[in-house]
Design a protein around this motif. Structure first.
Motif, PDB file in Angstrom:
ATOM      1  N   LEU A 178       0.788  -1.227   0.000  1.00 11.91           N
ATOM      2  CA  LEU A 178       0.000   0.000   0.000  1.00 11.91           C
ATOM      3  C   LEU A 178       0.827   1.287   0.000  1.00 11.91           C
ATOM      4  O   LEU A 178       0.482   2.228  -0.730  1.00 11.91           O
ATOM      5  N   PRO A 179       1.904   1.414   0.778  1.00 17.19           N
ATOM      6  CA  PRO A 179       2.652   2.679   0.768  1.00 17.19           C
ATOM      7  C   PRO A 179       3.194   3.078  -0.600  1.00 17.19           C
ATOM      8  O   PRO A 179       3.550   4.246  -0.797  1.00 17.19           O
ATOM      9  N   LEU A 180       3.254   2.141  -1.551  1.00 16.11           N
ATOM     10  CA  LEU A 180       3.705   2.506  -2.896  1.00 16.11           C
ATOM     11  C   LEU A 180       2.719   3.437  -3.588  1.00 16.11           C
ATOM     12  O   LEU A 180       3.023   3.974  -4.663  1.00 16.11           O
ATOM     13  N   ALA A 181       1.549   3.661  -2.993  1.00 16.18           N
ATOM     14  CA  ALA A 181       0.617   4.668  -3.521  1.00 16.18           C
ATOM     15  C   ALA A 181       1.250   6.058  -3.500  1.00 16.18           C
ATOM     16  O   ALA A 181       0.809   6.959  -4.227  1.00 16.18           O
ATOM     17  N   LEU A 182       2.298   6.241  -2.692  1.00 21.54           N
ATOM     18  CA  LEU A 182       3.014   7.516  -2.675  1.00 21.54           C
ATOM     19  C   LEU A 182       3.584   7.870  -4.045  1.00 21.54           C
ATOM     20  O   LEU A 182       3.851   9.047  -4.334  1.00 21.54           O
ATOM     21  N   PHE A 183       3.777   6.866  -4.897  1.00 22.43           N
ATOM     22  CA  PHE A 183       4.349   7.133  -6.215  1.00 22.43           C
ATOM     23  C   PHE A 183       3.361   7.845  -7.132  1.00 22.43           C
ATOM     24  O   PHE A 183       3.720   8.202  -8.261  1.00 22.43           O
ATOM     25  N   LEU A 184       2.135   8.071  -6.657  1.00 23.96           N
ATOM     26  CA  LEU A 184       1.258   8.983  -7.371  1.00 23.96           C
ATOM     27  C   LEU A 184       1.864  10.384  -7.425  1.00 23.96           C
ATOM     28  O   LEU A 184       1.590  11.157  -8.357  1.00 23.96           O
ATOM     29  N   VAL A 185       2.692  10.704  -6.440  1.00 21.62           N
ATOM     30  CA  VAL A 185       3.398  11.997  -6.454  1.00 21.62           C
ATOM     31  C   VAL A 185       4.336  12.056  -7.653  1.00 21.62           C
ATOM     32  O   VAL A 185       4.425  13.075  -8.349  1.00 21.62           O
ATOM     33  N   VAL A 186       5.063  10.950  -7.904  1.00 23.09           N
ATOM     34  CA  VAL A 186       5.942  10.893  -9.077  1.00 23.09           C
ATOM     35  C   VAL A 186       5.120  11.040 -10.348  1.00 23.09           C
ATOM     36  O   VAL A 186       5.495  11.777 -11.273  1.00 23.09           O
ATOM     37  N   GLY A 187       3.984  10.343 -10.403  1.00 24.17           N
ATOM     38  CA  GLY A 187       3.108  10.460 -11.568  1.00 24.17           C
ATOM     39  C   GLY A 187       2.589  11.869 -11.756  1.00 24.17           C
ATOM     40  O   GLY A 187       2.489  12.366 -12.888  1.00 24.17           O
ATOM     41  N   ALA A 188       2.273  12.549 -10.645  1.00 18.49           N
ATOM     42  CA  ALA A 188       1.756  13.919 -10.740  1.00 18.49           C
ATOM     43  C   ALA A 188       2.810  14.857 -11.322  1.00 18.49           C
ATOM     44  O   ALA A 188       2.508  15.693 -12.188  1.00 18.49           O
ATOM     45  N   PHE A 189       4.046  14.729 -10.870  1.00 14.59           N
ATOM     46  CA  PHE A 189       5.113  15.576 -11.400  1.00 14.59           C
ATOM     47  C   PHE A 189       5.407  15.233 -12.861  1.00 14.59           C
ATOM     48  O   PHE A 189       5.719  16.126 -13.661  1.00 14.59           O
ATOM     49  N   ALA A 190       5.314  13.944 -13.212  1.00 18.69           N
ATOM     50  CA  ALA A 190       5.514  13.562 -14.605  1.00 18.69           C
ATOM     51  C   ALA A 190       4.448  14.193 -15.492  1.00 18.69           C
ATOM     52  O   ALA A 190       4.731  14.646 -16.609  1.00 18.69           O
ATOM     53  N   VAL A 191       3.211  14.239 -15.000  1.00 21.09           N
ATOM     54  CA  VAL A 191       2.129  14.882 -15.748  1.00 21.09           C
ATOM     55  C   VAL A 191       2.413  16.373 -15.914  1.00 21.09           C
ATOM     56  O   VAL A 191       2.239  16.953 -16.992  1.00 21.09           O
ATOM     57  N   ILE A 192       2.886  17.007 -14.842  1.00 17.83           N
ATOM     58  CA  ILE A 192       3.196  18.439 -14.904  1.00 17.83           C
ATOM     59  C   ILE A 192       4.291  18.717 -15.929  1.00 17.83           C
ATOM     60  O   ILE A 192       4.217  19.679 -16.707  1.00 17.83           O
ATOM     61  N   PHE A 193       5.301  17.859 -15.966  1.00 15.58           N
ATOM     62  CA  PHE A 193       6.439  18.089 -16.854  1.00 15.58           C
ATOM     63  C   PHE A 193       6.142  17.744 -18.313  1.00 15.58           C
ATOM     64  O   PHE A 193       6.673  18.374 -19.225  1.00 15.58           O
ATOM     65  N   PHE A 194       5.283  16.722 -18.539  1.00 15.87           N
ATOM     66  CA  PHE A 194       5.151  16.192 -19.890  1.00 15.87           C
ATOM     67  C   PHE A 194       3.776  16.373 -20.527  1.00 15.87           C
ATOM     68  O   PHE A 194       3.670  16.459 -21.747  1.00 15.87           O
TER      69      PHE A 194
END
Length: 468
Positions: A178-194
């Motif tokens: 479950l704590p791997l849900a934190l990687f939504l933060v990585v996905g959010a920044f990837a969306v912002i950048f790309f």
């Protein structure tokens, strides 16, 4: 040696696999140390294979997708530490290759090579815990699989499905740990950048993340286990009571090599020439990945060397910059040989009798020797943390995880807890109860119809046998 892996010829990939097997297989051939986490996972898989439902008839906070993996392993091989280690090594190898192939396909470096996979596999051989089939290792595989989807340069109406798949992969990772849900933060920044449409793209990725959870919630709703799923999966892992399984100083000895490699890589990045815009944005995503990984590591209830497996991808990514930095070849090869030698010394310290100098204690992970009792090949319930009694016996009743079982056995003054215990014992009755918590007198007083049938054995204190 480093120059050899700067090519993407198929022979380099074959050499990577052989090097990884050379690091790992001798340890498997010389004997496999049984560990407590692996035994607990085996017990979960065994109960599932026997037809019991997760969370409703198995009280454990193992994530559902990881539990599914343990169930499949039990169906194929039963209780087999060798199979667990083999599957873990396959996942580690798969992660390294998929991560490297993704980096090459996206052209995130000036040239394509196999250096990230090389460093991933070498550092992934650093500790015994990296070779254990843990939920974190299973979930980390889905995080790596999500990478090519979340860094997509989105074109409205054309690439939206890729962001949904990226979120879906992160959702599967969270269903593994479950704590791997934190990687939504990585996905959010990837969306912002790309992404071209940030808000809509992030919502699409969020829908992909929620989709597997929606399916699972529906399943547990119809099977009558939704409350248990919410309690044991969604709430239990977030109880932040930090406990170091392995002493912090010993974890630092393992992680000094990756940390040194990161420092050298960061220093090398300062002298890099101008790069493409995409490569700069990708590097920013990897910075977020690194910080998210460290946040996940240091906010877990239990910290050990194995939790650092999530840091392997960003370390492998950044380390490539050092080994292509233009420094003299002999220096680069020397650093790599020192890293490889350090990994060999740390991993083979017991076989080489070097642990008296290195002094790393991983005994808290190891399964203690089976207690010297006559209880063999029967059904057992252990009231306490000593699951060593399950090595040669079969667990019954839902109470696998003693920490979670405290919800019932720790509240014997409450009617509902006593009633739930009675209900579970009506379904399954163990032949022996090992009372490490000293609860049998109170249980026999409050539930005489169930626990009154158990009599203490004469040869071992705290062990009760069912009498007919």
């Amino acid at each position: 040696m480093i120059s050899y892996f700067r090519s993407i010829l198929p022979s380099r990939l074959t050499s990577l696999v052989l090097l990884f097997l050379g690091l790992q297989v001798p340890l498997l051939l010389t004997g496999i140390a049984a560990t407590l986490p692996e035994l607990l996972h085996m017990l979960v898989g065994e109960r599932l294979a026997d037809g019991f439902a997760m969370y409703r008839q198995i009280y454990d906070n193992t994530a559902p997708l990881s539990a599914l993996v343990y169930w499949l392993v039990d169906l194929l091989a039963g209780r087999s530490f060798l199979t667990y280690r083999a599957v873990a090594l396959v996942l580690l190898l798969l992660q390294a290759v998929v991560f490297n192939v993704t980096l090459n396909r996206l052209s995130v470096y000036a040239s394509k090579n196999y250096l990230p996979a090389l460093l991933y596999l070498v550092l992934g051989s650093l500790s015994l815990e990296f070779s254990m089939l843990s939920p974190l290792l299973i979930g980390n595989t889905f995080i790596i699989l999500s990478l090519p989807y979340i860094v997509t340069v989105s074109r409205e109406g054309f690439e939206n499905n890729r962001l949904f798949v990226g979120g879906f992969m992160i959702g599967l990772a969270a269903l593994s740990y479950l704590p791997l849900a934190l990687f939504l933060v990585v996905g959010a920044f990837a969306v912002i950048f790309f992404a071209s449409s940030t808000f809509r793209s992030f919502l699409l990725m969020l829908c992909g993340f929620a989709f597997p959870y929606a399916l699972l919630v529906t399943y547990y709703l119809y099977t009558g286990a939704l409350e248990e799923f919410v309690t044991l999966h969604l709430f239990q892992p977030w109880q932040l009571k930090v406990n170091f399984i392995v002493p912090p100083a010993h974890i630092a000895k393992f992680m000094c090599l990756p940390a040194l490699l990161l420092v050298l890589s960061f220093m090398s990045m300062l002298s890099l020439p101008q790069r493409l815009v995409f490569q700069v944005k990708f590097q920013q995503v990897m910075w977020v990945w690194l910080f998210t990984s460290l946040l996940l590591v240091f906010t877990r209830p239990e910290i050990s060397t194995g939790t650092f497996v999530v840091v392997l991808p960003p370390i492998a990514y950044f380390s490539e910059y050092f080994f292509v930095s233009g420094r003299k070849a002999w220096l680069l090869n020397l650093v790599f040989v020192l890293v490889l030698a350090g990994v060999l010394v740390l991993r083979y310290r017991e076989l080489l009798h070097l642990n008296r100098f290195i002094k790393i204690d991983e005994s808290a992970l190891l399964l203690p020797q089976a207690p010297a009792t006559a209880i063999q090949n029967t059904t057992v319930l252990v009231l306490g943390n000593d699951i060593g009694y399950y090595i040669h016996n079969k667990p019954v009743t839902p109470y696998l995880n003693w920490q979670i079982a405290q919800g019932h056995f720790g509240n014997l003054s409450e009617y509902q807890a006593v009633f739930d215990i009675l209900k579970n014992f009506r379904s399954e009755t163990p032949a022996y109860i090992v009372d490490k918590a000293g609860l049998m007198p109170e249980l026999q007083y409050k539930l005489p119809a169930v626990f009154g049938k158990y009599k203490p054995t004469t040869d071992h204190e705290g062990i009760y046998r069912l009498t007919r």
